[in-house]
Design a protein around this motif. Sequence first.
Motif, mmCIF file in Angstrom:
data_model
loop_
_atom_site.group_PDB
_atom_site.id
_atom_site.type_symbol
_atom_site.label_atom_id
_atom_site.label_comp_id
_atom_site.label_asym_id
_atom_site.label_seq_id
_atom_site.Cartn_x
_atom_site.Cartn_y
_atom_site.Cartn_z
ATOM 1 N N HIS A 140 0.835 -1.207 0.000
ATOM 2 C CA HIS A 140 0.000 0.000 0.000
ATOM 3 C C HIS A 140 0.871 1.258 0.000
ATOM 4 C CE1 HIS A 140 -3.295 2.723 0.867
ATOM 5 N NE2 HIS A 140 -2.617 3.178 1.905
ATOM 6 N N GLU A 141 1.900 1.272 0.830
ATOM 7 C CA GLU A 141 2.775 2.442 0.940
ATOM 8 C C GLU A 141 3.487 2.747 -0.371
ATOM 9 O OE1 GLU A 141 3.662 4.954 3.205
ATOM 10 O OE2 GLU A 141 1.770 4.242 4.013
ATOM 11 N N VAL A 142 4.050 1.722 -1.007
ATOM 12 C CA VAL A 142 4.816 2.002 -2.223
ATOM 13 C C VAL A 142 3.915 2.396 -3.386
ATOM 14 C CG1 VAL A 142 6.814 0.627 -1.537
ATOM 15 C CG2 VAL A 142 5.033 -0.435 -2.934
ATOM 16 N N VAL A 143 2.750 1.763 -3.495
ATOM 17 C CA VAL A 143 1.824 2.125 -4.575
ATOM 18 C C VAL A 143 1.298 3.544 -4.352
ATOM 19 C CG1 VAL A 143 -0.415 1.567 -5.635
ATOM 20 C CG2 VAL A 143 1.247 -0.251 -5.189
ATOM 21 N N LYS A 144 1.010 3.888 -3.090
ATOM 22 C CA LYS A 144 0.549 5.235 -2.752
ATOM 23 C C LYS A 144 1.597 6.285 -3.139
ATOM 24 C CE LYS A 144 0.590 6.781 1.565
ATOM 25 N NZ LYS A 144 0.318 6.864 2.999
ATOM 26 N N LYS A 145 2.864 5.914 -3.084
ATOM 27 C CA LYS A 145 3.951 6.844 -3.421
ATOM 28 C C LYS A 145 4.343 6.776 -4.892
ATOM 29 C CE LYS A 145 5.624 7.319 1.201
ATOM 30 N NZ LYS A 145 6.267 6.671 2.290
ATOM 31 N N GLY A 146 3.535 6.087 -5.701
ATOM 32 C CA GLY A 146 3.752 6.118 -7.143
ATOM 33 C C GLY A 146 4.486 4.942 -7.752
ATOM 34 N N VAL A 147 4.840 3.937 -6.963
ATOM 35 C CA VAL A 147 5.510 2.759 -7.505
ATOM 36 C C VAL A 147 4.482 1.951 -8.305
ATOM 37 C CG1 VAL A 147 6.691 0.605 -6.894
ATOM 38 C CG2 VAL A 147 7.214 2.707 -5.644
ATOM 39 N N SER A 148 4.868 1.512 -9.475
ATOM 40 C CA SER A 148 3.947 0.763 -10.333
ATOM 41 C C SER A 148 3.737 -0.665 -9.816
ATOM 42 C CB SER A 148 4.482 0.699 -11.763
ATOM 43 O OG SER A 148 5.609 -0.158 -11.831
ATOM 44 N N LYS A 149 2.625 -1.225 -10.203
ATOM 45 C CA LYS A 149 2.345 -2.621 -9.846
ATOM 46 C C LYS A 149 3.367 -3.554 -10.497
ATOM 47 C CE LYS A 149 -2.465 -2.216 -8.546
ATOM 48 N NZ LYS A 149 -2.697 -0.804 -8.578
ATOM 49 N N GLU A 150 3.877 -3.180 -11.663
ATOM 50 C CA GLU A 150 4.917 -3.975 -12.316
ATOM 51 C C GLU A 150 6.205 -3.980 -11.488
ATOM 52 O OE1 GLU A 150 1.860 -2.875 -15.185
ATOM 53 O OE2 GLU A 150 3.080 -1.598 -13.872
ATOM 54 N N SER A 151 6.510 -2.852 -10.871
ATOM 55 C CA SER A 151 7.690 -2.783 -9.998
ATOM 56 C C SER A 151 7.493 -3.656 -8.768
ATOM 57 C CB SER A 151 7.960 -1.342 -9.570
ATOM 58 O OG SER A 151 8.277 -0.540 -10.691
ATOM 59 N N VAL A 152 6.310 -3.585 -8.185
ATOM 60 C CA VAL A 152 6.006 -4.439 -7.029
ATOM 61 C C VAL A 152 6.136 -5.906 -7.429
ATOM 62 C CG1 VAL A 152 4.168 -5.174 -5.446
ATOM 63 C CG2 VAL A 152 4.556 -2.733 -5.871
ATOM 64 N N GLN A 153 5.589 -6.254 -8.580
ATOM 65 C CA GLN A 153 5.680 -7.640 -9.045
ATOM 66 C C GLN A 153 7.142 -8.059 -9.228
ATOM 67 O OE1 GLN A 153 4.420 -8.467 -13.062
ATOM 68 N NE2 GLN A 153 3.647 -10.499 -12.457
ATOM 69 N N ASP A 154 7.976 -7.171 -9.764
ATOM 70 C CA ASP A 154 9.392 -7.502 -9.936
ATOM 71 C C ASP A 154 10.089 -7.729 -8.599
ATOM 72 O OD1 ASP A 154 9.268 -7.509 -12.682
ATOM 73 O OD2 ASP A 154 10.124 -5.503 -12.922
ATOM 74 N N VAL A 155 9.756 -6.931 -7.598
ATOM 75 C CA VAL A 155 10.325 -7.129 -6.263
ATOM 76 C C VAL A 155 9.956 -8.520 -5.743
ATOM 77 C CG1 VAL A 155 10.075 -6.398 -3.843
ATOM 78 C CG2 VAL A 155 10.570 -4.714 -5.621
ATOM 79 N N ILE A 156 8.700 -8.889 -5.898
ATOM 80 C CA ILE A 156 8.253 -10.196 -5.411
ATOM 81 C C ILE A 156 8.870 -11.320 -6.246
ATOM 82 C CG2 ILE A 156 6.238 -11.648 -4.927
ATOM 83 C CD1 ILE A 156 6.725 -9.109 -3.076
ATOM 84 N N ARG A 157 9.040 -11.071 -7.517
ATOM 85 C CA ARG A 157 9.699 -12.061 -8.381
ATOM 86 C C ARG A 157 11.130 -12.310 -7.895
ATOM 87 N NH1 ARG A 157 8.915 -9.721 -13.316
ATOM 88 N NH2 ARG A 157 6.864 -10.657 -13.379
ATOM 89 N N ILE A 158 11.866 -11.264 -7.615
ATOM 90 C CA ILE A 158 13.230 -11.423 -7.106
ATOM 91 C C ILE A 158 13.213 -12.199 -5.795
ATOM 92 C CG2 ILE A 158 15.236 -10.192 -6.152
ATOM 93 C CD1 ILE A 158 14.569 -7.930 -8.224
#
Length: 176
Positions: A140-158
């Motif tokens: 929630h925090e990172v998306v609220k600050k403008g991080v894309s869902k694709e970036s979140v997915q990449d973090v989880i992928r790593i």
Amino acid sequence: MSIEALKGKLPDYAKDLKLNLSGVFNTPNLTPQQAWGTAVASALASRQPDVIRAIVADAGQHLEPAALNGAKAAAAIMGMNNIYYRFVHLSATKDYAQMPARLRMNIIGNPGVDKIDFELWSLAVSAVNGCGMCIESHEHEVVKKGVSKESVQDVIRIASVIHAVAAVIDGENALA
């Protein structure tokens, strides 16, 4: 040890992990600091010594000392928070959610690196440790600050690749 050496330790049945470990850091959605910090935090959360050594060794080429320290700090604080907040979330006694945690968490307020990067690393560790409450909060925090869902997915992928590699190496070490 390096990531290349680590891949050499993976058995043939884990070929997909070798391939994923080769490509997971190459993403246009994350900065090198975000990707490599995620890898360090996830490796520490995996608790597998060979994986930790390899990831930290290679991350040194991509992270400034403050970022390396921040990724380690994310793994440390989330190691504590994930246990505490997973208990609060899963307990049938909902009173715990209203009680103060009374745990020191100063590093979250001043991690010494970009706050978004620290939140991404905390998200990765929370995924490795399986704390739904923390995953929800950091995502929630990172998306609220403008991080894309694709970036979140990449973090989880790593995080998922690092964790799977650690599990396979632990398994193979147990069979040796």
